[in-house]
Design an enzyme around this catalytic site. Structure first.
Site, PDB file in Angstrom:
ATOM      1  N   HIS A 195      33.522  51.103  46.654  1.00 41.52           N
ATOM      2  CA  HIS A 195      33.947  52.348  46.190  1.00 41.52           C
ATOM      3  C   HIS A 195      33.441  53.246  45.038  1.00 41.52           C
ATOM      4  O   HIS A 195      33.977  54.120  44.417  1.00 41.52           O
ATOM      5  CB  HIS A 195      35.583  52.263  45.513  1.00 41.52           C
ATOM      6  N   ARG A 247      39.985  57.694  32.313  1.00 44.53           N
ATOM      7  CA  ARG A 247      39.743  56.316  32.941  1.00 44.53           C
ATOM      8  C   ARG A 247      38.313  55.939  32.299  1.00 44.53           C
ATOM      9  O   ARG A 247      38.188  54.625  32.041  1.00 44.53           O
ATOM     10  CB  ARG A 247      39.882  56.254  34.253  1.00 44.53           C
ATOM     11  N   ASP A 276      34.466  49.936  38.121  1.00 41.12           N
ATOM     12  CA  ASP A 276      34.375  49.973  36.642  1.00 41.12           C
ATOM     13  C   ASP A 276      33.121  49.373  36.101  1.00 41.12           C
ATOM     14  O   ASP A 276      32.762  49.445  34.891  1.00 41.12           O
ATOM     15  CB  ASP A 276      35.502  49.293  35.739  1.00 41.12           C
TER      16      ASP A 276
HETATM   17  N1  APR Z   1      43.814  37.932  38.428  1.00 37.26           N
HETATM   18  C1  APR Z   1      43.624  38.377  39.883  1.00 37.26           C
HETATM   19  N2  APR Z   1      44.497  39.078  40.411  1.00 37.26           N
HETATM   20  C2  APR Z   1      45.255  39.968  40.001  1.00 37.26           C
HETATM   21  C3  APR Z   1      45.499  39.656  38.547  1.00 37.26           C
HETATM   22  C4  APR Z   1      44.819  38.805  37.646  1.00 37.26           C
HETATM   23  N3  APR Z   1      44.688  38.608  36.388  1.00 37.26           N
HETATM   24  N4  APR Z   1      46.435  40.771  38.055  1.00 37.26           N
HETATM   25  C5  APR Z   1      46.943  41.327  39.044  1.00 37.26           C
HETATM   26  N5  APR Z   1      46.342  41.000  40.254  1.00 37.26           N
HETATM   27  C6  APR Z   1      46.469  41.327  41.672  1.00 37.26           C
HETATM   28  C7  APR Z   1      47.640  41.813  41.811  1.00 37.26           C
HETATM   29  O1  APR Z   1      48.691  40.934  42.445  1.00 37.26           O
HETATM   30  C8  APR Z   1      47.288  42.881  43.240  1.00 37.26           C
HETATM   31  O2  APR Z   1      47.437  42.105  44.457  1.00 37.26           O
HETATM   32  O3  APR Z   1      45.368  42.371  41.964  1.00 37.26           O
HETATM   33  C9  APR Z   1      45.785  43.043  43.089  1.00 37.26           C
HETATM   34  C10 APR Z   1      45.519  44.623  42.692  1.00 37.26           C
HETATM   35  O4  APR Z   1      45.758  45.329  43.776  1.00 37.26           O
HETATM   36  P1  APR Z   1      45.320  46.872  43.851  1.00 37.26           P
HETATM   37  O5  APR Z   1      46.029  47.676  42.560  1.00 37.26           O
HETATM   38  O6  APR Z   1      45.979  47.602  45.220  1.00 37.26           O
HETATM   39  O7  APR Z   1      43.965  46.897  43.796  1.00 37.26           O
HETATM   40  P2  APR Z   1      42.871  46.976  44.829  1.00 37.26           P
HETATM   41  O8  APR Z   1      43.535  45.638  45.996  1.00 37.26           O
HETATM   42  O9  APR Z   1      41.442  46.584  44.305  1.00 37.26           O
HETATM   43  O10 APR Z   1      42.953  48.327  45.578  1.00 37.26           O
HETATM   44  C11 APR Z   1      42.194  48.768  46.402  1.00 37.26           C
HETATM   45  O11 APR Z   1      43.005  50.872  46.428  1.00 37.26           O
HETATM   46  O12 APR Z   1      44.242  52.032  45.147  1.00 37.26           O
HETATM   47  C12 APR Z   1      43.253  52.199  45.837  1.00 37.26           C
HETATM   48  O13 APR Z   1      40.823  52.786  45.284  1.00 37.26           O
HETATM   49  C13 APR Z   1      41.792  51.885  44.817  1.00 37.26           C
HETATM   50  O14 APR Z   1      39.982  50.560  44.568  1.00 37.26           O
HETATM   51  C14 APR Z   1      41.435  50.282  44.950  1.00 37.26           C
HETATM   52  C15 APR Z   1      41.944  50.153  46.161  1.00 37.26           C
END
Ligand code: APR
Length: 260
Positions: free
Chosen positions: A129, A80, A114
């Site tokens: 995180h 990653r 990141d």
């Molecule tokens: N622009 C904006 N949002 C987007 C895009 C984009 N181009 N592409 C995808 N998304 C949205 C998706 O629809 C989803 O709702 O981003 C979101 C990502 O969700 P997760 O993968 O659950 O990420 P996050 O909310 O950051 O998760 C929080 O959970 O899995 C753990 O530790 C991990 O930091 C992470 C935390």
């Protein structure tokens, strides 16, 4: 309210939102994996591909998983880290750098590890995180000596001999206190709360949106998937953040195009 933005069509924002953003004195921004999607960094779940498809994130991103098989967890993070090193900030990250210049106070909280906000130029990013580019040791949280990893996999801490691990928050671990407290304070006091690219599924961060709403802030959600949040009491800007955020700034501060 949900504002849809069909692909390629110019995005149009409700004028009360544009007025509020322009007049905002304190904006709190929370970002998640979605803001880095357009930089080619897979979201946490999408990262379970190829070699890693047979694992669940819970099997790799926990202290128990590391104790069981430190080499496997370390190698997943090395993979990653390579993706992150190759990625570049996208227009969504850059728009937040500019937003910070436009409003008297902006606080930026991220669930991402990141470091792309910082690479885009954002300052004082509060990482809820941690950060995948840093290491600390498993037993005592000793930071790594820069540039001098030991040869083993995972490398060993030079001070206490325990394994090094990525400096990120794993499932079941506590979020860093200073950052979390700053996020609560900011959400409760801001006048506009912007949630970008997060599913809102992970607590306690997901509650920040409710805290902001109860504190009287206007809550704006940017996500291509409008179903993740109910549109009640929020403005949902449906679309990718790399497109929505620059368009929102352009409409809010149209004069910026002509400024030097
Ligand atoms: N622009 C904006 N949002 C987007 C895009 C984009 N181009 N592409 C995808 N998304 C949205 C998706 O629809 C989803 O709702 O981003 C979101 C990502 O969700 P997760 O993968 O659950 O990420 P996050 O909310 O950051 O998760 C929080 O959970 O899995 C753990 O530790 C991990 O930091 C992470 C935390």
């Amino acid at each position: 309210m949900t504002v849809e933005s069909p692909k390629e069509a110019p995005v149009k924002f409700p004028s009360p939102l544009v007025r509020e953003l322009r007049g905002a004195r304190h904006v709190a921004v929370l970002t998640g994996a979605g803001i880095s999607a357009e930089s080619g960094i897979p979201t946490f779940r999408d990262a379970m591909t190829g070699l890693w498809a047979k694992f669940r994130p819970e099997d790799l991103a926990t202290p128990e998983a590391f104790r069981r098989d430190p080499r496997r967890v370390w190698e997943w993070y090395e993979w990653r880290r390579e993706l992150v090193a190759r990625a570049r900030p996208n227009p969504g990250h850059l728009a937040l750098v500019e937003l910070a210049r436009r409003v008297p106070r902006m606080d930026l909280f991220t669930q991402n590890v990141d470091g792309l906000h910082q690479r885009a130029g954002s300052r004082d990013v509060l990482e809820l995180h941690g950060n995948i580019t840093r290491d600390r040791c498993f037993d005592n949280d000793h930071p790594a000596d820069p540039g001098s990893r030991s040869e083993e996999t995972p490398p060993r801490c030079r001070r206490c001999g325990s394994f090094m691990r990525p400096d990120v928050v794993w499932f079941g671990e506590r979020l860093p206190e200073r950052e979390l407290e700053a996020a609560w304070e900011s959400a409760a006091r801001c006048d506009l709360f912007l949630s970008v690219g997060t599913s809102g599924a992970v607590q306690p961060v997901a509650s920040l949106v409710d805290l902001a709403r109860h504190g009287g802030a206007t809550v704006v959600i940017v996500n291509p998937d409008a179903s993740v949040f109910s549109a009640r009491d929020r403005i949902v800007l449906q679309g990718p953040s790399g497109r929505i955020l620059p368009a929102l700034l352009a409409e809010t501060w149209p004069e910026r195009r002509s400024s030097p």
